[in-house]
Design an enzyme around this catalytic site. Structure first.
Site, mmCIF file in Angstrom:
data_model
loop_
_atom_site.group_PDB
_atom_site.id
_atom_site.type_symbol
_atom_site.label_atom_id
_atom_site.label_comp_id
_atom_site.label_asym_id
_atom_site.label_seq_id
_atom_site.Cartn_x
_atom_site.Cartn_y
_atom_site.Cartn_z
ATOM 1 N N GLU A 110 -1.049 4.581 -10.048
ATOM 2 C CA GLU A 110 0.266 5.131 -10.411
ATOM 3 C C GLU A 110 1.226 4.026 -10.852
ATOM 4 O O GLU A 110 1.998 4.213 -11.804
ATOM 5 C CB GLU A 110 0.840 5.904 -9.224
ATOM 6 C CG GLU A 110 0.087 7.212 -8.974
ATOM 7 C CD GLU A 110 0.202 7.710 -7.544
ATOM 8 O OE1 GLU A 110 1.155 7.301 -6.845
ATOM 9 O OE2 GLU A 110 -0.660 8.507 -7.115
ATOM 10 N N TYR A 152 4.014 8.338 0.444
ATOM 11 C CA TYR A 152 2.697 8.228 1.070
ATOM 12 C C TYR A 152 2.822 8.004 2.572
ATOM 13 O O TYR A 152 2.011 8.522 3.355
ATOM 14 C CB TYR A 152 1.894 7.095 0.425
ATOM 15 C CG TYR A 152 1.271 7.479 -0.885
ATOM 16 C CD1 TYR A 152 0.047 8.141 -0.926
ATOM 17 C CD2 TYR A 152 1.897 7.199 -2.092
ATOM 18 C CE1 TYR A 152 -0.540 8.506 -2.127
ATOM 19 C CE2 TYR A 152 1.332 7.561 -3.298
ATOM 20 C CZ TYR A 152 0.117 8.212 -3.318
ATOM 21 O OH TYR A 152 -0.456 8.582 -4.513
#
Length: 395
Positions: A140, A98
Site C-alpha cells: 500500500e 491495522y
C-alpha cells in the site's frame, strides 16, 4: 516467513481457528464498530456488513494466508496480497488502522476460543497477523507513492448517460482544473458520497472509458433490494441524486486486473452483466495500441437491452484486426448472438491465450472451469470481483 515454533502451533490450531472464523469475524466487527461507529458510517460498506459478505471475505483471507504460510513457507501469496492492497489503497487505509484491527480481532479470538488461546497460541497467530499486515502495508505504501492523485479529489460531473434501465455512465473532470493522471485498463476508482443520513459511504467502480481522455468515466448499475438483502445505497444515490454539475470525491485509480504488455499474446475477455465495464477499457486500449494477436470477446446478459455499453463493446472489438465476438442473452437474442448462458465448449480458444474474467462469481467459476478443460494454464486466467472477494476461500 513464519518461524518454526509458530508454524507448529498454527498447524495444530488452524482447524479449530478455521472452524470458528465465522464467529470470530462476526464478534470482531461487532466490537470494532461499537468502539468506532464512524468506521461503519464512513469506511466500511454497510450493505456488505448487513449481508455478511465482508465477514466471509475477511475469514477467507485469514484462512488462505495462514494455509499458504504452512504449505509454501518460502513464498508470499503475492496475488492475494496485491488484490487486497489495491482495495485498501483505494479506500485510504492507514497503518494506524491495522493496529486497531489487531486489537479487536484478537479480542474476538480470545472471546470465542477462551482457554484454548494460550500465550503460545496467541503469539503464533499474532505472528501470522503481522506478517500479513506488514506485507499489505508495504504494498500500500508503494501504491500511494506511485499514485498520481493521492488522497481524495473533487470531480465535477460533466455528463451522465443512461446506458440501460439500470446502468448509468458518469463522466467527470477534476474540479481544480489540474492534470488527470493516466490509468491502466481494468482499474477502478473509489467514489465517496454523502448520503441523507450524513454517512460518507465508499464504493469502487471500474473505469469504463479510454485512458488519456482527460476525463474519468465509470458506469454504475443500480442495485435493488433482493430477497431481504438491502438495496445498494450508493448506486441508488448516484442514479437518483447525482446530475451534471454535481461534485463527487474520487480516489486515484487502483486495481491489479490489468492488461499486460504482450502484443503477440492471444487474449480472451469474458464478462457478464456489469462486469463488462473493465472489458470496455481493455478493448479501447487494445484498439488504440493496434493489438494484432487474436482477441476473443465473450459476454453474457439477460437481454440486448440489458447489455450496458453494448455499442462500445462491439465498436472497439471491430477495430481489432483479429477479434471474434460472442454474446449470449437469456432472452430476446438477436441474429448473430447466442441464446442462454455463456458456454465456451464450441468456441475455439487459441493456444497460449491469456484470459480476463469479470462478472458474478458463478459465471467466473463456470468460465474458469471451461477454460481449464480447454488447456489454459491456471496462471493465465485472471479475474476481478466486485465487492468482497469470496473466491479466496472457495476457488
Amino acid at each position: 516467513m513464519l518461524s518454526e515454533p509458530a508454524a507448529a502451533v498454527v498447524r495444530a490450531t488452524l482447524p479449530a481457528v478455521g472452524a470458528s472464523l465465522a464467529e470470530i469475524t462476526e464478534r470482531f466487527y461487532g466490537g470494532l464498530f461499537a468502539a468506532r461507529p464512524d468506521l461503519l458510517r464512513d469506511l466500511f460498506n454497510r450493505g456488505n456488513q448487513a449481508a455478511g459478505t465482508q465477514r466471509q471475505a475477511l475469514a477467507g483471507s485469514i484462512a488462505a494466508f495462514a494455509t499458504h504460510l504452512l504449505e509454501h513457507p518460502e513464498q508470499r501469496p503475492d496475488a492475494m496480497l496485491s488484490r487486497i492492497a489495491h482495495k485498501h489503497a483505494s479506500l485510504g487505509v492507514t497503518p494506524e488502522q491495522y493496529a486497531l484491527v489487531h486489537e479487536h480481532l484478537f479480542a474476538a479470538i480470545a472471546e470465542v476460543l477462551g482457554e484454548a488461546v494460550t500465550p503460545e497460541v496467541a503469539a503464533a497467530w499474532d505472528e501470522v497477523y503481522w506478517l500479513m499486515a506488514n506485507a499489505l502495508q508495504a504494498v500500500e505504501k508503494r501504491l500511494y507513492e506511485e499514485s498520481g492523485e493521492p488522497g481524495w479529489r473533487q470531480w465535477e460531473v460533466v455528463e451522465r448517460v443512461a446506458e440501460t434501465a439500470d446502468v448509468t455512465t458518469f463522466r467527470l473532470r477534476p474540479l481544480d482544473g489540474g492534470a488527470v493522471a493516466d490509468f491502466r485498463a481494468g482499474q477502478y476508482v473509489s467514489v465517496r458520497v454523502e448520503l441523507p443520513d450524513a454517512a460518507r459511504q465508499i464504493r469502487q467502480y471500474s473505469l469504463s472509458g479510454a485512458a488519456g481522455s482527460g476525463l474519468r468515466q465509470f458506469s454504475v448499475k443500480r442495485v435493488p433490494g433482493d430477497g431481504g438483502a438491502p438495496e445498494g445505497e450508493v448506486s441508488n444515490h448516484l442514479h437518483a441524486r447525482v446530475h451534471e454539475g454535481d461534485v463527487l470525491e474520487l480516489s486515484a485509480p487502483y486495481g491489479d486486473l490489468v492488461l499486460e504488455d504482450a502484443a503477440d499474446t492471444p487474449l480472451l475477455l469474458a464478462s457478464a452483466g456489469i462486469g463488462v465495464t473493465p472489458m470496455i477499457a481493455m478493448l479501447a486500449q487494445l484498439a488504440e495500441g493496434g493489438h494484432g494477436a487474436p482477441v476473443t470477446v465473450v459476454h453474457g446478459d439477460r437481454s440486448p437491452a440489458d447489455h450496458a455499453l453494448r455499442a462500445d463493446h462491439q465498436a472497439y472489438a471491430h477495430k481489432l484486426p483479429d477479434a471474434t465476438v460472442h454474446f449470449w442473452y437469456e432472452r430476446d437474442a438477436t441474429p448473430g448472438t447466442h441464446t442462454g448462458l455463456v458456454d465456451l465448449h464450441a468456441i475455439t480458444i487459441p493456444p497460449g491465450t491469456r484470459a480476463y474474467l469479470c462478472g458474478p462469481l458463478p459465471f467466473m467459476r463456470t468460465i474458469r472451469t471451461q477454460l481449464l478443460t480447454k488447456g489454459l494454464s491456471p496462471a493465465d486466467i485472471h479475474y476481478e470481483v466486485f465487492g468482497p472477494d469470496l473466491w479466496l476461500s472457495r476457488a
